[in-house]
Write a protein that holds these residues in place. Structure first.
Motif, PDB file in Angstrom:
ATOM      1  N   ASP A  21       0.828  -1.200   0.000  1.00  0.00           N
ATOM      2  CA  ASP A  21       0.000   0.000   0.000  1.00  0.00           C
ATOM      3  C   ASP A  21       0.863   1.250   0.000  1.00  0.00           C
ATOM      4  N   ALA A  22       0.223   2.351  -0.222  1.00  0.00           N
ATOM      5  CA  ALA A  22       0.928   3.622  -0.355  1.00  0.00           C
ATOM      6  C   ALA A  22       1.695   3.985   0.908  1.00  0.00           C
ATOM      7  N   GLU A  23       1.174   3.614   2.063  1.00  0.00           N
ATOM      8  CA  GLU A  23       1.860   3.948   3.304  1.00  0.00           C
ATOM      9  C   GLU A  23       3.223   3.259   3.400  1.00  0.00           C
ATOM     10  N   GLN A  24       3.326   2.034   2.892  1.00  0.00           N
ATOM     11  CA  GLN A  24       4.613   1.329   2.906  1.00  0.00           C
ATOM     12  C   GLN A  24       5.654   2.084   2.091  1.00  0.00           C
ATOM     13  N   ILE A  25       5.254   2.615   0.952  1.00  0.00           N
ATOM     14  CA  ILE A  25       6.180   3.335   0.092  1.00  0.00           C
ATOM     15  C   ILE A  25       6.499   4.703   0.686  1.00  0.00           C
ATOM     16  N   GLY A  26       5.539   5.316   1.344  1.00  0.00           N
ATOM     17  CA  GLY A  26       5.750   6.638   1.914  1.00  0.00           C
ATOM     18  C   GLY A  26       6.631   6.658   3.146  1.00  0.00           C
ATOM     19  N   VAL A  28       9.907   5.747   5.654  1.00  0.00           N
ATOM     20  CA  VAL A  28      11.362   5.626   5.520  1.00  0.00           C
ATOM     21  C   VAL A  28      11.646   4.151   5.262  1.00  0.00           C
ATOM     22  N   PRO A  29      12.501   3.758   4.388  1.00  0.00           N
ATOM     23  CA  PRO A  29      13.512   4.541   3.703  1.00  0.00           C
ATOM     24  C   PRO A  29      13.137   4.933   2.285  1.00  0.00           C
ATOM     25  N   PHE A  30      11.885   4.823   1.909  1.00  0.00           N
ATOM     26  CA  PHE A  30      11.534   5.072   0.516  1.00  0.00           C
ATOM     27  C   PHE A  30      11.411   6.567   0.210  1.00  0.00           C
ATOM     28  N   LEU A  31      10.239   7.102   0.135  1.00  0.00           N
ATOM     29  CA  LEU A  31      10.058   8.474  -0.343  1.00  0.00           C
ATOM     30  C   LEU A  31      10.566   9.545   0.608  1.00  0.00           C
ATOM     31  N   THR A  32      10.452   9.308   1.889  1.00  0.00           N
ATOM     32  CA  THR A  32      10.848  10.324   2.860  1.00  0.00           C
ATOM     33  C   THR A  32      12.309  10.713   2.709  1.00  0.00           C
ATOM     34  N   LYS A  33      13.177   9.729   2.539  1.00  0.00           N
ATOM     35  CA  LYS A  33      14.607  10.048   2.434  1.00  0.00           C
ATOM     36  C   LYS A  33      14.922  10.857   1.187  1.00  0.00           C
ATOM     37  N   TYR A  34      14.184  10.631   0.107  1.00  0.00           N
ATOM     38  CA  TYR A  34      14.435  11.383  -1.114  1.00  0.00           C
ATOM     39  C   TYR A  34      13.981  12.832  -0.970  1.00  0.00           C
ATOM     40  N   ALA A  35      12.820  13.031  -0.374  1.00  0.00           N
ATOM     41  CA  ALA A  35      12.323  14.394  -0.171  1.00  0.00           C
ATOM     42  C   ALA A  35      13.254  15.173   0.753  1.00  0.00           C
ATOM     43  N   GLU A  36      13.727  14.532   1.806  1.00  0.00           N
ATOM     44  CA  GLU A  36      14.634  15.197   2.753  1.00  0.00           C
ATOM     45  C   GLU A  36      15.988  15.519   2.123  1.00  0.00           C
ATOM     46  N   SER A  37      16.354  14.800   1.079  1.00  0.00           N
ATOM     47  CA  SER A  37      17.638  15.026   0.408  1.00  0.00           C
ATOM     48  C   SER A  37      17.554  16.056  -0.704  1.00  0.00           C
ATOM     49  N   GLY A  38      16.376  16.622  -0.923  1.00  0.00           N
ATOM     50  CA  GLY A  38      16.241  17.679  -1.904  1.00  0.00           C
ATOM     51  C   GLY A  38      15.721  17.266  -3.262  1.00  0.00           C
ATOM     52  N   PHE A  39      15.376  15.997  -3.432  1.00  0.00           N
ATOM     53  CA  PHE A  39      14.838  15.563  -4.720  1.00  0.00           C
ATOM     54  C   PHE A  39      13.430  16.112  -4.892  1.00  0.00           C
ATOM     55  N   GLU A  40      13.096  16.483  -6.113  1.00  0.00           N
ATOM     56  CA  GLU A  40      11.773  17.023  -6.392  1.00  0.00           C
ATOM     57  C   GLU A  40      10.861  16.003  -7.061  1.00  0.00           C
ATOM     58  N   LYS A  73      -2.130   2.864  -7.226  1.00  0.00           N
ATOM     59  CA  LYS A  73      -2.632   3.453  -5.978  1.00  0.00           C
ATOM     60  C   LYS A  73      -1.595   4.380  -5.353  1.00  0.00           C
ATOM     61  N   VAL A  74      -0.331   3.976  -5.397  1.00  0.00           N
ATOM     62  CA  VAL A  74       0.732   4.828  -4.858  1.00  0.00           C
ATOM     63  C   VAL A  74       0.819   6.126  -5.653  1.00  0.00           C
ATOM     64  N   MET A  75       0.720   6.032  -6.968  1.00  0.00           N
ATOM     65  CA  MET A  75       0.785   7.232  -7.807  1.00  0.00           C
ATOM     66  C   MET A  75      -0.331   8.212  -7.462  1.00  0.00           C
ATOM     67  N   GLN A  76      -1.524   7.691  -7.198  1.00  0.00           N
ATOM     68  CA  GLN A  76      -2.646   8.550  -6.833  1.00  0.00           C
ATOM     69  C   GLN A  76      -2.437   9.184  -5.462  1.00  0.00           C
ATOM     70  N   ALA A  77      -1.799   8.459  -4.554  1.00  0.00           N
ATOM     71  CA  ALA A  77      -1.618   8.942  -3.183  1.00  0.00           C
ATOM     72  C   ALA A  77      -0.357   9.780  -3.005  1.00  0.00           C
ATOM     73  N   LEU A  78       0.500   9.837  -4.012  1.00  0.00           N
ATOM     74  CA  LEU A  78       1.794  10.508  -3.856  1.00  0.00           C
ATOM     75  C   LEU A  78       1.698  11.932  -3.312  1.00  0.00           C
ATOM     76  N   PRO A  79       0.772  12.769  -3.764  1.00  0.00           N
ATOM     77  CA  PRO A  79       0.738  14.131  -3.216  1.00  0.00           C
ATOM     78  C   PRO A  79       0.545  14.179  -1.689  1.00  0.00           C
ATOM     79  N   GLN A  80      -0.124  13.197  -1.112  1.00  0.00           N
ATOM     80  CA  GLN A  80      -0.311  13.170   0.337  1.00  0.00           C
ATOM     81  C   GLN A  80       0.869  12.532   1.058  1.00  0.00           C
ATOM     82  N   LEU A  81       1.686  11.763   0.342  1.00  0.00           N
ATOM     83  CA  LEU A  81       2.779  11.026   0.966  1.00  0.00           C
ATOM     84  C   LEU A  81       4.026  11.872   1.161  1.00  0.00           C
ATOM     85  N   ALA A  82       4.375  12.623   0.163  1.00  0.00           N
ATOM     86  CA  ALA A  82       5.643  13.355   0.205  1.00  0.00           C
ATOM     87  C   ALA A  82       5.578  14.526  -0.762  1.00  0.00           C
TER      88      ALA A  82
END
Length: 124
Positions: A21-26, A28-40, A73-82
Motif C-alpha cells: 500500500d501507499a503507506e509502505q512506500i511513503g 522511511v527509507p523510501f520516499l521520505t529520504k528522497y524528499a529530505e535530500s532535496g529531490f523534487e 494506488k501509490v501514484m494517486q496517493a503521492l501528493p499526500q505522501l511526500a
C-alpha cells in the motif's frame, strides 16, 4: 542535500511485491529520504517478468498485475505522501537473477504479461 546531486539524478523506487500500500512506500527509507535530500521527483519501478524466482518458466500474471495495481494506488496517493512529483514508471523485464544463473521467463512466453502490465498502467 549539500552535494547538489538532487539536481543531477532522479531516484528510482524498486518494489516488485504483488500487494503493498501507499503507506509502505511513503515510509522511511523510501520516499521520505528522497524528499529530505532535496529531490523534487521520483521514478517507480515494476516488472512484467523475472522477479518471482530464478528458475521460473512462465510469469505469474496475477502477481505482476497486482504489483501494477498497487503502483497505480501509490501514484494517486503521492501528493499526500511526500512533497515529490511522480516522474514516471520503469517497466522492467529481468532475464536472469545474476550473471551465472540460467535464463528465466523468456520473452516469447512473457509477452502476455507485458501486454497486461502495459494496459494496466495506461488504462488503470
Amino acid at each position: 542535500a549539500e552535494s547538489g546531486i538532487a539536481k543531477l539524478v532522479s531516484p528510482v523506487v524498486w518494489f516488485y511485491a504483488p500487494d503493498f500500500d501507499a503507506e509502505q512506500i511513503g515510509e522511511v527509507p523510501f520516499l521520505t529520504k528522497y524528499a529530505e535530500s532535496g529531490f523534487e521527483a521520483v521514478w517507480f519501478a515494476s516488472a512484467f517478468k523475472g522477479t518471482t524466482g530464478p528458475t521460473q518458466a512462465w510469469p505469474p500474471l496475477s502477481y505482476h498485475l497486482k504489483n501494477h495495481l498497487s503502483w497505480l494506488k501509490v501514484m494517486q496517493a503521492l501528493p499526500q505522501l511526500a512533497p515529490l512529483r511522480f516522474q514516471g514508471i520503469v517497466l522492467t523485464g529481468w532475464q536472469r537473477y545474476d550473471h551465472y544463473s540460467v535464463l528465466c521467463e523468456l520473452l516469447p512466453v512473457s509477452i502476455p504479461s507485458l501486454a497486461i502490465c502495459l494496459q494496466t498502467l495506461v488504462n488503470g
